[in-house]
Scaffold this motif. Structure first.
Motif, mmCIF file in Angstrom:
data_model
loop_
_atom_site.group_PDB
_atom_site.id
_atom_site.type_symbol
_atom_site.label_atom_id
_atom_site.label_comp_id
_atom_site.label_asym_id
_atom_site.label_seq_id
_atom_site.Cartn_x
_atom_site.Cartn_y
_atom_site.Cartn_z
ATOM 1 N N SER A 93 54.561 42.870 22.873
ATOM 2 C CA SER A 93 55.977 43.101 22.573
ATOM 3 C C SER A 93 56.862 42.201 23.426
ATOM 4 C CB SER A 93 56.371 44.562 22.827
ATOM 5 O OG SER A 93 56.452 44.796 24.220
ATOM 6 N N ARG A 94 58.060 41.997 22.939
ATOM 7 C CA ARG A 94 59.047 41.198 23.675
ATOM 8 C C ARG A 94 59.374 41.848 25.018
ATOM 9 N NH1 ARG A 94 64.336 37.995 21.954
ATOM 10 N NH2 ARG A 94 65.381 38.066 23.963
ATOM 11 N N GLU A 95 59.489 43.189 25.008
ATOM 12 C CA GLU A 95 59.860 43.904 26.236
ATOM 13 C C GLU A 95 58.807 43.679 27.320
ATOM 14 O OE1 GLU A 95 60.098 45.175 23.138
ATOM 15 O OE2 GLU A 95 62.281 44.861 23.262
ATOM 16 N N LYS A 96 57.525 43.803 26.916
ATOM 17 C CA LYS A 96 56.454 43.656 27.918
ATOM 18 C C LYS A 96 56.389 42.221 28.431
ATOM 19 C CE LYS A 96 53.617 47.459 26.393
ATOM 20 N NZ LYS A 96 52.590 47.882 25.464
ATOM 21 N N ALA A 97 56.597 41.261 27.519
ATOM 22 C CA ALA A 97 56.592 39.856 27.953
ATOM 23 C C ALA A 97 57.746 39.622 28.933
ATOM 24 C CB ALA A 97 56.722 38.930 26.747
ATOM 25 N N GLY A 98 58.905 40.179 28.635
ATOM 26 C CA GLY A 98 60.071 40.030 29.504
ATOM 27 C C GLY A 98 59.820 40.634 30.871
ATOM 28 N N HIS A 99 59.202 41.807 30.879
ATOM 29 C CA HIS A 99 58.890 42.483 32.144
ATOM 30 C C HIS A 99 57.975 41.598 32.987
ATOM 31 C CE1 HIS A 99 56.782 45.430 34.738
ATOM 32 N NE2 HIS A 99 58.010 45.910 34.855
ATOM 33 N N CYS A 100 56.956 41.025 32.349
ATOM 34 C CA CYS A 100 56.000 40.174 33.061
ATOM 35 C C CYS A 100 56.688 38.915 33.612
ATOM 36 C CB CYS A 100 54.862 39.800 32.107
ATOM 37 S SG CYS A 100 53.639 38.766 32.874
ATOM 38 N N LEU A 101 57.555 38.321 32.805
ATOM 39 C CA LEU A 101 58.246 37.105 33.274
ATOM 40 C C LEU A 101 59.113 37.407 34.494
ATOM 41 C CD1 LEU A 101 59.204 35.603 29.791
ATOM 42 C CD2 LEU A 101 57.721 34.513 31.485
ATOM 43 N N ARG A 102 59.727 38.558 34.470
ATOM 44 C CA ARG A 102 60.597 38.907 35.616
ATOM 45 C C ARG A 102 59.782 39.300 36.855
ATOM 46 N NH1 ARG A 102 63.660 41.103 31.318
ATOM 47 N NH2 ARG A 102 62.458 43.014 31.495
ATOM 48 N N GLU A 103 58.760 40.131 36.639
ATOM 49 C CA GLU A 103 58.023 40.673 37.793
ATOM 50 C C GLU A 103 56.949 39.726 38.319
ATOM 51 O OE1 GLU A 103 58.982 43.492 39.240
ATOM 52 O OE2 GLU A 103 60.577 43.512 37.734
ATOM 53 N N GLU A 104 56.206 39.139 37.381
ATOM 54 C CA GLU A 104 55.081 38.287 37.801
ATOM 55 C C GLU A 104 55.557 36.890 38.185
ATOM 56 O OE1 GLU A 104 50.772 37.092 37.732
ATOM 57 O OE2 GLU A 104 51.726 39.046 37.844
ATOM 58 N N TYR A 105 56.522 36.373 37.386
ATOM 59 C CA TYR A 105 56.969 34.979 37.610
ATOM 60 C C TYR A 105 58.336 34.895 38.293
ATOM 61 C CZ TYR A 105 53.044 33.697 34.665
ATOM 62 O OH TYR A 105 51.773 33.530 34.172
ATOM 63 N N LEU A 106 58.972 36.032 38.514
ATOM 64 C CA LEU A 106 60.265 36.119 39.211
ATOM 65 C C LEU A 106 61.389 35.352 38.499
ATOM 66 C CD1 LEU A 106 59.098 35.738 42.953
ATOM 67 C CD2 LEU A 106 59.218 37.803 41.551
ATOM 68 N N LEU A 107 61.290 35.252 37.163
ATOM 69 C CA LEU A 107 62.369 34.604 36.416
ATOM 70 C C LEU A 107 63.616 35.468 36.447
ATOM 71 C CD1 LEU A 107 60.308 32.578 35.272
ATOM 72 C CD2 LEU A 107 61.416 32.876 33.057
ATOM 73 N N GLU A 109 66.998 37.187 34.830
ATOM 74 C CA GLU A 109 67.237 37.827 33.539
ATOM 75 C C GLU A 109 67.675 36.773 32.506
ATOM 76 O OE1 GLU A 109 66.685 41.010 33.160
ATOM 77 O OE2 GLU A 109 67.289 41.038 31.048
ATOM 78 N N GLU A 110 68.556 35.869 32.960
ATOM 79 C CA GLU A 110 69.111 34.854 32.049
ATOM 80 C C GLU A 110 68.011 33.940 31.478
ATOM 81 O OE1 GLU A 110 71.769 32.205 34.178
ATOM 82 O OE2 GLU A 110 71.411 30.669 32.668
ATOM 83 N N LYS A 111 67.135 33.444 32.333
ATOM 84 C CA LYS A 111 66.084 32.537 31.848
ATOM 85 C C LYS A 111 65.047 33.292 31.025
ATOM 86 C CE LYS A 111 67.868 28.980 33.923
ATOM 87 N NZ LYS A 111 68.811 28.152 33.163
ATOM 88 N N THR A 112 64.772 34.533 31.418
ATOM 89 C CA THR A 112 63.809 35.334 30.663
ATOM 90 C C THR A 112 64.299 35.505 29.228
ATOM 91 O OG1 THR A 112 63.193 36.552 32.650
ATOM 92 C CG2 THR A 112 62.687 37.603 30.559
ATOM 93 N N GLU A 113 65.542 35.926 29.069
ATOM 94 C CA GLU A 113 66.071 36.159 27.721
ATOM 95 C C GLU A 113 66.175 34.846 26.945
ATOM 96 O OE1 GLU A 113 66.428 39.163 26.274
ATOM 97 O OE2 GLU A 113 65.489 39.752 28.165
#
Ligand code: SF4
Length: 453
Positions: A93-107, A109-113
């Protein structure tokens, strides 16, 4: 000077890329297991089998000492949209991918979206490439002069050398066109780039396009682009040739609409010539025009950049690509001032932010993005389009899920293996004189490594 000791690490390159987001080379020293001397007072980071964990620790430390929080987090790769797509598919899902980008890769919010939006938009607009399809790239490595920041295969050569190059290139095009027909693959897109293809004469362009069309055109061909980057190389006659052979997209690259900057970066054309080139292209009926601009050019302010963008919008480009100046190996800029990009970290981010607001107000949206090393502020290069007229070739090349057949000096073909979801490179030599000399070897490389499937 900060000392960073990376334990259990022999190759520190990817970690150093991250350090460079925070510090310039004269501000740090990295020690590894093999280079320990002088590391007594260094901050220690120990690799425990998870490189992202080590990068996150480094990021946090560097954030504390500098007060900076780079928006791309620990991501130093050049294809963040591809990563967003992979995570979306893997995690469901988009939500899970977003969570991973923020938490695992420290992106941020702006770049994640941004990258999730781009992935979604590309999927909706273009879908997946057909298994038998390829992108075809043809390189013309000649330009009228060499730009200050150039690191491409660009030569300022005489007519005889250009003719010799075209003979070799035509030989390779004929070979590749025949081989594609034999293996029943087809070109989904064709991109003639360089260099500056329009530095050829109208007759040379006609010969090139006629052969390209005979070799690769089919009912499956969706996009045909020719870079007409230097406005001073464009003439009504050349544009008529492009139109006659079905070229649907050209790129005219102002880079800036300020004459003083053009002179400074060695572009050898005027702002007036850029305006004339757009006018000629519209009159010739070229369906889609891209314009490149560069953020962070020497001595330019955010106001200069905003003015350039507004001037380019008036010229009526449907695609606008914003590059961030990169100080690359083999560029004149690197020789003159190798730390140029470290002195302007905020400026390019501001420029891209201003551009985003202006472009979105005018009905453009981002459609592809990639990152480069050695850019000011470690920002991104980003392509905008209006009316959903995105460039297929640009998008596919960043997706890395389709073979690229690259012809000419400096062309790096890539064979896509769908089962393993990986690409294998089949390069040509980059020096055009060696390419001419060793053209049969270039054909052999393709015969043995590209068309063997
Ligand atoms: S136009 Fe492009 S390829 Fe040619 S010299 Fe300038 S940057 Fe290099």
């Amino acid at each position: 000077m900060y000392g960073l000791k990376l334990e259990n690490i022999t190759n520190s390159n990817q970690y150093e890329e991250l350090v460079k987001l925070f510090l310039s080379p004269d501000q740090y020293r990295i020690f590894t297991d093999e280079e320990k001397e002088g590391s007594e007072n260094a901050e220690v980071f120990s690799f425990q089998g998870d490189k992202n964990q080590l990068k996150r620790e480094l990021y946090e430390y560097l954030r504390c000492i500098t007060g900076e929080s780079p928006k791309w987090g620990i991501l130093t790769g050049i294809r963040p949209v591809k990563l967003a797509g992979e995570l979306w598919r893997q995690l469901g899902s988009r939500e899970k991918a977003g969570h991973c980008l923020r938490e695992e890769y420290l992106l941020s919010e702006e770049k994640t979206e941004l990258i999730l939006d781009l992935y979604q938009y590309q999927q909706e607009q273009l879908g997946k490439p057909a298994p038998a399809s390829a992108g075809v790239y043809i390189g013309i490595p000649f330009c009228p002069t060499r730009c200050l920041y150039c690191s491409f295969t660009s030569n300022q050569s005489g007519p005889k050398q250009i003719e010799d190059y075209l003979s070799a290139l035509f030989h390779e095009i004929r070979f590749a066109g025949k081989a594609m027909k034999e293996e029943e693959s087809f070109a989904e897109s064709i991109y003639i780039g360089g260099g500056t293809p329009t530095s050829l004469t109208a007759k040379q362009l006609e010969d090139l396009l006629s052969l390209t069309q005979a070799s690769f055109a089919s009912s499956e061909l969706k996009e045909f682009t020719v870079e007409a980057g230097r406005p001073d190389t464009i003439t009504p006659e050349k544009l008529r040739v492009l139109k006659a052979f079905g070229v649907g997209r050209i790129s005219i690259n102002p880079q800036t609409m300020h004459q003083k900057t053009l002179d400074l970066i060695g572009r050898s054309h005027t702002v007036a010539q850029t305006r004339e080139a757009f006018d000629m292209a519209h009159k010739a009926g070229i369906p889609l025009i891209n314009a490149d601009l560069i953020a962070g050019l020497p001595e330019e302010t955010t106001e200069d950049f905003r003015q350039s963008l507004e001037a380019v919008l008036e010229l009526g480009a449907d695609n606008i690509t914003l590059h961030t100046l990169a100080v690359k190996r083999s560029s004149r800029l690197k020789e003159m001032d190798e730390n140029f990009h470290y002195r302007h970290p905020r400026l390019t981010e501001e420029m891209l932010g201003i551009a985003k607001d202006i472009l979105e107000r005018q009905g453009y949206r981002p459609y592809y993005l990639y990152r480069q090393k050695h850019t000011a502020g470690s920002t991104e290069n980003i392509g905008y389009c209006r009316r959903d007229r995105l460039s297929l070739y640009n998008t596919r090349i960043m997706e890395e899920a389709q073979s690229i057949l690259a012809l000419g000096a400096g062309g790096i073909s890539k064979v896509y293996y769908p089962k393993e979801n990986r690409l294998e490179r089949v390069p040509n030599v980059s020096n055009f004189e060696i390419y001419i000399e060793r053209i049969e070897e270039m054909l052999d490389r393709k015969r043995n490594n590209f068309f063997r499937r």
